[in-house]
Design a protein around this motif. Structure first.
Motif, PDB file in Angstrom:
ATOM      1  N   LEU A 249       0.826  -1.207   0.000  1.00 44.87           N
ATOM      2  CA  LEU A 249       0.000   0.000   0.000  1.00 44.87           C
ATOM      3  C   LEU A 249       0.864   1.262   0.000  1.00 44.87           C
ATOM      4  CD1 LEU A 249      -2.608   1.583   0.209  1.00 44.87           C
ATOM      5  CD2 LEU A 249      -2.633   1.111   2.671  1.00 44.87           C
ATOM      6  N   GLN A 250       1.937   1.259   0.767  1.00 45.45           N
ATOM      7  CA  GLN A 250       2.817   2.421   0.796  1.00 45.45           C
ATOM      8  C   GLN A 250       3.464   2.644  -0.573  1.00 45.45           C
ATOM      9  OE1 GLN A 250       5.259   2.748   4.603  1.00 45.45           O
ATOM     10  NE2 GLN A 250       4.256   0.762   4.943  1.00 45.45           N
ATOM     11  N   ALA A 251       3.856   1.550  -1.228  1.00 47.72           N
ATOM     12  CA  ALA A 251       4.466   1.673  -2.550  1.00 47.72           C
ATOM     13  C   ALA A 251       3.454   2.182  -3.577  1.00 47.72           C
ATOM     14  CB  ALA A 251       5.044   0.329  -2.989  1.00 47.72           C
ATOM     15  N   ILE A 252       2.227   1.681  -3.520  1.00 49.45           N
ATOM     16  CA  ILE A 252       1.185   2.149  -4.443  1.00 49.45           C
ATOM     17  C   ILE A 252       0.919   3.633  -4.220  1.00 49.45           C
ATOM     18  CG2 ILE A 252      -1.283   1.978  -4.964  1.00 49.45           C
ATOM     19  CD1 ILE A 252      -1.027  -1.054  -4.506  1.00 49.45           C
ATOM     20  N   SER A 253       0.894   4.065  -2.972  1.00 53.68           N
ATOM     21  CA  SER A 253       0.687   5.478  -2.667  1.00 53.68           C
ATOM     22  C   SER A 253       1.826   6.320  -3.239  1.00 53.68           C
ATOM     23  CB  SER A 253       0.594   5.679  -1.153  1.00 53.68           C
ATOM     24  OG  SER A 253      -0.493   4.954  -0.611  1.00 53.68           O
ATOM     25  N   LEU A 254       3.044   5.805  -3.166  1.00 49.25           N
ATOM     26  CA  LEU A 254       4.177   6.506  -3.780  1.00 49.25           C
ATOM     27  C   LEU A 254       3.964   6.666  -5.279  1.00 49.25           C
ATOM     28  CD1 LEU A 254       7.198   7.517  -3.833  1.00 49.25           C
ATOM     29  CD2 LEU A 254       7.806   5.116  -4.223  1.00 49.25           C
ATOM     30  N   LEU A 255       3.608   5.577  -5.956  1.00 45.58           N
ATOM     31  CA  LEU A 255       3.419   5.627  -7.407  1.00 45.58           C
ATOM     32  C   LEU A 255       2.315   6.605  -7.777  1.00 45.58           C
ATOM     33  CD1 LEU A 255       3.671   1.832  -8.346  1.00 45.58           C
ATOM     34  CD2 LEU A 255       5.487   3.550  -8.279  1.00 45.58           C
ATOM     35  N   ALA A 256       1.247   6.649  -6.980  1.00 46.89           N
ATOM     36  CA  ALA A 256       0.107   7.520  -7.291  1.00 46.89           C
ATOM     37  C   ALA A 256       0.468   8.996  -7.178  1.00 46.89           C
ATOM     38  CB  ALA A 256      -1.064   7.199  -6.364  1.00 46.89           C
ATOM     39  N   THR A 257       1.512   9.302  -6.398  1.00 51.75           N
ATOM     40  CA  THR A 257       1.876  10.711  -6.191  1.00 51.75           C
ATOM     41  C   THR A 257       3.056  11.143  -7.043  1.00 51.75           C
ATOM     42  OG1 THR A 257       3.305  10.132  -4.311  1.00 51.75           O
ATOM     43  CG2 THR A 257       1.009  10.658  -3.821  1.00 51.75           C
TER      44      THR A 257
END
Length: 602
Positions: A174-182
């Motif tokens: 989830l943290q990695a996906i949040s990084l990619l989204a930003t």
């Protein structure tokens, strides 16, 4: 006119992603007077100057998350303390180098002997505030926990690349996906084959605004790799190294990065060729066996940081692993600290229920005693040789002895009969029947496919329900995925799931289980912990009972003792246990492996 709110001190707590308001006897009333959110009651340790010395004291506080605190702090017209005014100014001037009064940065250091650095705390505050804004703009559909927001902030600011090494179950994906989204794309996610589908689902779930494409399978095409997020496997990375290296990626994520811990492997070499502005490795075990693992992963995500492999071994690996050098360990920690973030459940997920460990002592049957002794006697009578030949023969002997402990039928390649021939097998059957009878669910891990198949057939027959499934590396990724989804969500699914330790050691969420049973032992305790944490992760609301079966007087007891040593030396890393055994003189090795029935009732 009430003025208690003037005494309100504000300290930013990075681990909570919140302000701690403290000072007056009743902080909640003071906050209400100032027109600020009241937040939730808590107690935390704050470092404060008392008579010229720093003293760490438990302090009643009100915690207010940044999302609520900052807008209210900027809008209030009430008089504020210097600490509160400093934080308001920090929010208004996001790039200014501002002083903070002691009360504003009263977070103690790890030793509890000093107040945190005001500059470091100010940087963490601004990173957290910017990250929360970025997540809101990116419309990430998840209620991230404070430590996860801190993790995303760290990922967004880590220079060049690094390792997110949070303990299993804390939400690295989830943290990695949040990084990619930003961040602007294109991005590449490289993961084990079994997790390609999981990554696609999680991306669709948490960041539906991202265009996602899987580059995987025999019919994959290299056309259209400009999708916002491309998810591929380590196998495809090896096969299509030239083409994937030809794209300028913004961010590359290496999930379960222990897959590239061997720098001589084709996957690791292909990974180093990728062009990216940011490279992030996700792994709960950055050091699985040797410090070389750490060098290999950082060599992909932050090339050059640790120097050449030879220089790293000379400066760090040898002093730490061979001489237990604290000085070398401290030097290494200082070097990698900006590039490695590691949080444990006990630190940041205190609401996660504990794991309850139980060791189940199992006895040998007469048949097992005979087979065990025969295997040891035959090996030492025939001779173990030297060099590579010796290592191969020792490993073959160890495998045979572990199979005897599991069940004679596994060693002999038989289909049955099964009951009454193995103390461990019978005990496991009894325990699992009791768990099912209590209406609970269990995960059962074994390192051997043959043993898993024997257990599956026997449990299916004895429990009288649907077939007990066995998830192993021979299944397709789609089949594995369906087994996991059924166990986790289907009310009619079998209550027991058998899993291959290596095939299911990562990437799966199986929090529906209340019990984990390790049928046989792996040399590395980190591998067993990874498997256990399939059930001990966010979403688990019950105490997880972890049963470890150990056959008394056998090599399994040696492994159990070795596990305790490895855990005690985890920070300094112990070496390859199987090789260490192979290097023992015959007399010492015989003493370790010989059957010892004293004190175990035989």
């Amino acid at each position: 006119m009430p003025t208690s709110h003037v005494q309100l001190q504000a300290t930013f707590l990075p681990a909570e992603g919140a302000f701690a308001w403290w000072g007056p006897p009743d902080p909640a009333t003071a906050l209400a007077e100032a027109g600020l959110p009241v937040g939730r009651a808590a107690e935390c340790r704050l470092a404060r100057p008392v008579n010229g010395r720093i003293t760490v004291l438990p302090t009643p506080v009100r915690l207010v998350d940044l999302d609520l605190a900052l807008p209210a702090l900027l809008a209030t017209t009430a008089a504020l303390s210097p600490a509160a005014r400093a934080w308001r100014q920090a929010a208004q001037q996001p790039d200014a180098d501002l002083p903070l009064p002691p009360a504003a940065h009263a977070v103690p250091n790890a030793e509890g002997t000093a107040i945190s650095s005001p500059a470091a705390l100010l940087r963490q505050f601004r990173q957290a505030a910017r990250t929360r804004d970025a997540l809101r703009v990116a419309e990430v559909r998840a209620d991230l926990r404070p430590y996860q927001v801190t993790g995303v902030a760290w990922l967004r600011s880590v220079p060049g690349g690094g390792i997110l090494a949070d303990e299993m179950g804390l939400g690295k994906t989830l943290q990695a996906i949040s990084l990619l989204a930003t961040r602007p794309g294109p991005h590449l996610v490289v993961c084990p084959t079994s997790l390609v589908g999981n990554w696609r689902r999680e991306l669709d779930r948490f960041a539906p605004g991202l265009a996602v494409r899987a580059h995987h399978g025999p019919r994959r095409t290299l056309a259209g790799l400009a999708a916002e997020v491309v998810v591929t496997s380590y196998g495809a990375l090896r096969a299509d190294a030239d083409e994937l290296a030809g794209t300028s990626w913004n961010t590359v994520i290496f999930d379960e990065a222990q897959q590239i811990k061997n720098p001589d492997s084709l996957a690791a070499k292909a990974a180093t060729r990728l062009s990216a502005r940011l490279r992030i490795a996700l792994t709960g075990t950055p050091v699985e066996n040797r410090l070389d693992d750490l060098w290999a992963i950082l060599n992909v995500t932050r090339p050059g940081l640790l120097g050449t492999r030879g220089r790293f071994r000379q400066r760090f690996a040898a002093p730490i692993q061979q001489r237990r050098s604290v000085t070398a360990a401290q030097r290494l920690h200082a070097l990698i600290d900006p590039h490695l973030l590691r949080r444990t459940k006990s630190e940041v997920a205190t609401d996660l229920p504990p794991k309850l460990y139980t060791t189940v002592a199992c006895t040998l049957t007469d048949e097992q005693i005979r087979l065990y002794r025969d295997a040891v006697d035959r090996a030492f009578t025939d001779g173990l040789g030297s060099g590579i030949e010796r290592r191969g023969r020792v490993l073959a002997l160890l495998t045979a002895l572990k199979q005897v402990c599991n069940h004679p039928a596994q060693l002999l390649g038989q289909d049955g009969p099964l009951p009454g021939r193995s103390g461990k097998f019978d005990r496991a059957s009894e325990m699992l029947a009791e768990i099912v009878e209590d209406g609970d669910r269990a995960l059962v891990f074994t390192q051997y496919r043959a043993m898993g198949e024997l257990l599956s057939r026997h449990l299916t027959e004895t429990l009288g329900g649907p077939e007990i499934p066995f998830l192993h590396g021979g299944l397709t990724a789609d089949r594995r995925d369906k087994l996991v989804q059924a166990f986790q969500h289907d009310e009619d699914a079998p209550p027991i799931l058998l899993l291959s330790l290596r095939a299911a050691g990562f990437g799966l969420n199986l929090t529906r289980a209340g019990h984990v049973l390790h049928y046989d032992r792996w040399w590395n305790p980190a591998v067993e912990e990874q498997a256990t944490d399939r059930a001990h992760r966010i979403g688990q609301h019950r105490v997880l009972t972890v049963h470890t079966l150990v056959t008394g007087g056998t090599v399994e007891e040696h492994i159990a003792r070795m596990h305790e040593t490895k855990r005690a030396l985890a920070d300094l890393v112990s070496g390859d246990s199987e090789t260490a055994l192979a290097n023992l003189p015959d007399e010492d090795l015989h003493r370790v492996l010989d059957l010892n029935l004293e004190g175990i009732g035989r």
